[in-house]
Scaffold this motif. Structure first.
Motif, PDB file in Angstrom:
ATOM      1  N   ASN A 169      -0.514   4.444   0.321  1.00  0.00           N
ATOM      2  CA  ASN A 169      -1.122   5.486   1.153  1.00  0.00           C
ATOM      3  C   ASN A 169      -2.434   4.980   1.732  1.00  0.00           C
ATOM      4  O   ASN A 169      -2.831   3.832   1.493  1.00  0.00           O
ATOM      5  N   ARG A 170      -3.126   5.854   2.448  1.00  0.00           N
ATOM      6  CA  ARG A 170      -4.395   5.480   3.093  1.00  0.00           C
ATOM      7  C   ARG A 170      -5.575   5.454   2.126  1.00  0.00           C
ATOM      8  O   ARG A 170      -6.651   4.997   2.474  1.00  0.00           O
ATOM      9  N   ARG A 171      -5.384   5.970   0.918  1.00  0.00           N
ATOM     10  CA  ARG A 171      -6.455   5.928  -0.092  1.00  0.00           C
ATOM     11  C   ARG A 171      -6.506   4.571  -0.783  1.00  0.00           C
ATOM     12  O   ARG A 171      -7.271   4.378  -1.723  1.00  0.00           O
ATOM     13  N   HIS A 172      -5.678   3.670  -0.346  1.00  0.00           N
ATOM     14  CA  HIS A 172      -5.588   2.319  -0.914  1.00  0.00           C
ATOM     15  C   HIS A 172      -4.999   2.298  -2.310  1.00  0.00           C
ATOM     16  O   HIS A 172      -5.331   1.436  -3.114  1.00  0.00           O
ATOM     17  N   ASP A 173      -4.118   3.273  -2.610  1.00  0.00           N
ATOM     18  CA  ASP A 173      -3.293   3.157  -3.810  1.00  0.00           C
ATOM     19  C   ASP A 173      -2.202   2.154  -3.472  1.00  0.00           C
ATOM     20  O   ASP A 173      -1.755   2.068  -2.328  1.00  0.00           O
ATOM     21  N   TRP A 202       0.844  -1.191   0.000  1.00  0.00           N
ATOM     22  CA  TRP A 202       0.000   0.000   0.000  1.00  0.00           C
ATOM     23  C   TRP A 202       0.877   1.238   0.000  1.00  0.00           C
ATOM     24  O   TRP A 202       1.831   1.331   0.754  1.00  0.00           O
ATOM     25  N   ARG A 224     -13.875   2.739  -8.662  1.00  0.00           N
ATOM     26  CA  ARG A 224     -15.163   2.758  -7.948  1.00  0.00           C
ATOM     27  C   ARG A 224     -15.693   1.368  -7.642  1.00  0.00           C
ATOM     28  O   ARG A 224     -16.498   1.191  -6.731  1.00  0.00           O
ATOM     29  N   ALA A 234      -4.350   2.572  -8.625  1.00  0.00           N
ATOM     30  CA  ALA A 234      -5.369   3.262  -7.837  1.00  0.00           C
ATOM     31  C   ALA A 234      -6.618   2.398  -7.754  1.00  0.00           C
ATOM     32  O   ALA A 234      -6.917   1.616  -8.657  1.00  0.00           O
TER      33      ALA A 234
END
Length: 91
Positions: A19-23, A17, A47, A44
């Motif tokens: 980052n916290r955006r789940h990239d 991972w 949706r 990334a």
């Protein structure tokens, strides 16, 4: 020199991972137009919750992989020297 094998499908070597955006950063080996490649690319979450590759990344001929590994190791050493990383961060 013998012809090197080609991969029918990409082979994921590692991912983590970013980052916290789940990239995620995904490292894979693949063959493109007859060239074997190492691909380190940011993916990334779309949706539908699926990781999709972005334009952010690096693709090199796999024969350059030892040079890339050497450069990454030098960057880790320099980051340790500059105090940007602690010894525990490299495990």
């Amino acid at each position: 020199m013998s012809k090197r094998p080609e991969l029918a499908e990409p082979v994921v070597v590692d991912q983590f991972w970013a980052n916290r955006r789940h990239d995620a950063i995904i490292t894979e080996l693949s063959t493109y137009q007859g060239h074997n490649l190492i691909n380190v690319r940011k993916h990334a979450m779309n949706r539908e919750g699926k990781l999709v590759p972005t334009a952010k990344g690096l693709a090199l001929k796999v024969t350059r992989l030892p040079d890339l590994a050497k450069a990454i190791n030098k960057a880790v050493e320099k980051a340790l020297e500059l105090g940007l990383l602690d010894e525990g961060d490299t495990e």
